[in-house]
Motif scaffolding. Sequence first.
Motif, PDB file in Angstrom:
ATOM      1  N   CYS A   9       2.285  26.199  71.797  1.00  0.00           N
ATOM      2  CA  CYS A   9       1.345  25.586  70.588  1.00  0.00           C
ATOM      3  C   CYS A   9       0.240  26.443  70.054  1.00  0.00           C
ATOM      4  O   CYS A   9      -0.746  26.747  70.928  1.00  0.00           O
ATOM      5  N   HIS A  10       0.522  27.100  69.015  1.00  0.00           N
ATOM      6  CA  HIS A  10      -0.733  27.974  68.689  1.00  0.00           C
ATOM      7  C   HIS A  10      -1.638  27.356  67.965  1.00  0.00           C
ATOM      8  O   HIS A  10      -1.788  27.390  66.649  1.00  0.00           O
ATOM      9  N   HIS A 126       9.309  35.442  74.378  1.00  0.00           N
ATOM     10  CA  HIS A 126       9.942  35.081  73.183  1.00  0.00           C
ATOM     11  C   HIS A 126      11.293  36.059  73.138  1.00  0.00           C
ATOM     12  O   HIS A 126      10.986  37.286  73.292  1.00  0.00           O
ATOM     13  N   CYS A 151      10.888  28.377  73.056  1.00  0.00           N
ATOM     14  CA  CYS A 151      11.737  28.281  71.801  1.00  0.00           C
ATOM     15  C   CYS A 151      13.154  28.684  71.941  1.00  0.00           C
ATOM     16  O   CYS A 151      13.617  29.445  71.147  1.00  0.00           O
ATOM     17  N   ASP A 200       5.747  24.822  69.265  1.00  0.00           N
ATOM     18  CA  ASP A 200       5.563  26.252  68.707  1.00  0.00           C
ATOM     19  C   ASP A 200       4.951  26.154  67.137  1.00  0.00           C
ATOM     20  O   ASP A 200       4.900  26.740  66.327  1.00  0.00           O
ATOM     21  N   THR A 201       3.795  25.221  67.110  1.00  0.00           N
ATOM     22  CA  THR A 201       2.879  24.889  66.142  1.00  0.00           C
ATOM     23  C   THR A 201       2.309  26.162  65.634  1.00  0.00           C
ATOM     24  O   THR A 201       1.873  26.921  66.642  1.00  0.00           O
ATOM     25  N   TYR A 203       4.519  26.332  63.464  1.00  0.00           N
ATOM     26  CA  TYR A 203       5.975  26.707  63.007  1.00  0.00           C
ATOM     27  C   TYR A 203       7.065  25.430  63.371  1.00  0.00           C
ATOM     28  O   TYR A 203       6.933  24.679  64.183  1.00  0.00           O
ATOM     29  N   LEU A 204       8.211  25.525  62.611  1.00  0.00           N
ATOM     30  CA  LEU A 204       9.476  24.776  63.184  1.00  0.00           C
ATOM     31  C   LEU A 204       9.185  23.377  63.182  1.00  0.00           C
ATOM     32  O   LEU A 204       9.475  22.634  64.368  1.00  0.00           O
ATOM     33  N   THR A 205       8.691  22.677  62.336  1.00  0.00           N
ATOM     34  CA  THR A 205       8.120  21.542  62.251  1.00  0.00           C
ATOM     35  C   THR A 205       9.751  20.633  62.250  1.00  0.00           C
ATOM     36  O   THR A 205      10.669  21.010  61.229  1.00  0.00           O
ATOM     37  N   ARG A 210       9.771  18.899  57.494  1.00  0.00           N
ATOM     38  CA  ARG A 210       9.617  20.126  57.899  1.00  0.00           C
ATOM     39  C   ARG A 210       8.977  21.497  56.715  1.00  0.00           C
ATOM     40  O   ARG A 210       8.437  22.347  56.905  1.00  0.00           O
ATOM     41  N   PRO A 213       3.009  21.881  58.060  1.00  0.00           N
ATOM     42  CA  PRO A 213       3.000  22.899  59.276  1.00  0.00           C
ATOM     43  C   PRO A 213       3.037  21.680  60.487  1.00  0.00           C
ATOM     44  O   PRO A 213       2.817  20.728  60.447  1.00  0.00           O
ATOM     45  N   ASN A 214       3.563  22.363  61.496  1.00  0.00           N
ATOM     46  CA  ASN A 214       3.816  21.709  62.809  1.00  0.00           C
ATOM     47  C   ASN A 214       2.614  21.408  63.367  1.00  0.00           C
ATOM     48  O   ASN A 214       1.633  22.039  63.321  1.00  0.00           O
TER      49      ASN A 214
END
Length: 252
Positions: A9-10, A126, A151, A200-201, A203-205, A210, A213-214
């Motif tokens: 998670c960023h 990645h 991911c 992967d906050t 992204y990719l909610t 969607r 932001p996630n």
Amino acid sequence: MSAWVDSHCHLHMADAAPTLLLERAAAAGVAWLVCPGTDAPSSEEALALAEAHPDRVLPAVGLHPHDASRWPEEGARIAELAVGAVGIGECGLDFYRNLSPRDDQVAAFRAQVALAEDLDLPLIVHVRDAFREMYDELESSGAGPRTVLHCWTGGPKWTKRFDALGVTFSFAGPITYPKGDTVRLAAAVAPPERTMVETDTPYLTPPPDRHLPNEPANVVEVGRALAEVWGVPEGDVARSTSEVAARVFRRG
Ligand SMILES: [Zn+2]
């Protein structure tokens, strides 16, 4: 309520305040999370967040394949920061976007594999459009359960091949997508004793949000999708993925 771990998670890249996102994560049952950097400055941010929230945020430091060409300038700093981290990454190979030349990506990745080995830390990987190359890298460097394919979007065939190397898989939002059949087929053959979940906050909610932001609270949606694929109760997935994360990142 089940306790979850967001393995990737960023948090430092989110628009919203980290404290707010951590509160919402706690309310959703997320016990703790791993925050990986993608270059030297963001790795410093990950360490700072972990210092501010020692019970909730674990930091990882690394150089993303997109920025791999910066390894000669940033590698030494990342190695210094690694002493305070729980993992090396995210690093890897991305031959889809090729934002750094492939040779640079391979060089930076190998350097980070060596760093993880030296410090006895897990490697957060990645990989996009480079499954064969990554397989060869990990096979020759000696991968294991503390090699995390983050991911994970490889299909069932690649999942079985990487599984034979003994790596750990981490599933993200794509497992929840209507078009996520390949990922769900992969998850169906992924070993529960080496499988984690992540957001992967930012992204990719997962749907239906969607367009937003996630955030780490949404790891519950990823876990729910995985439970459906495995045909087991959600609580079992929360327990097993959290145990795997605790083992990989050595959090007792
Ligand atoms: Zn990431």
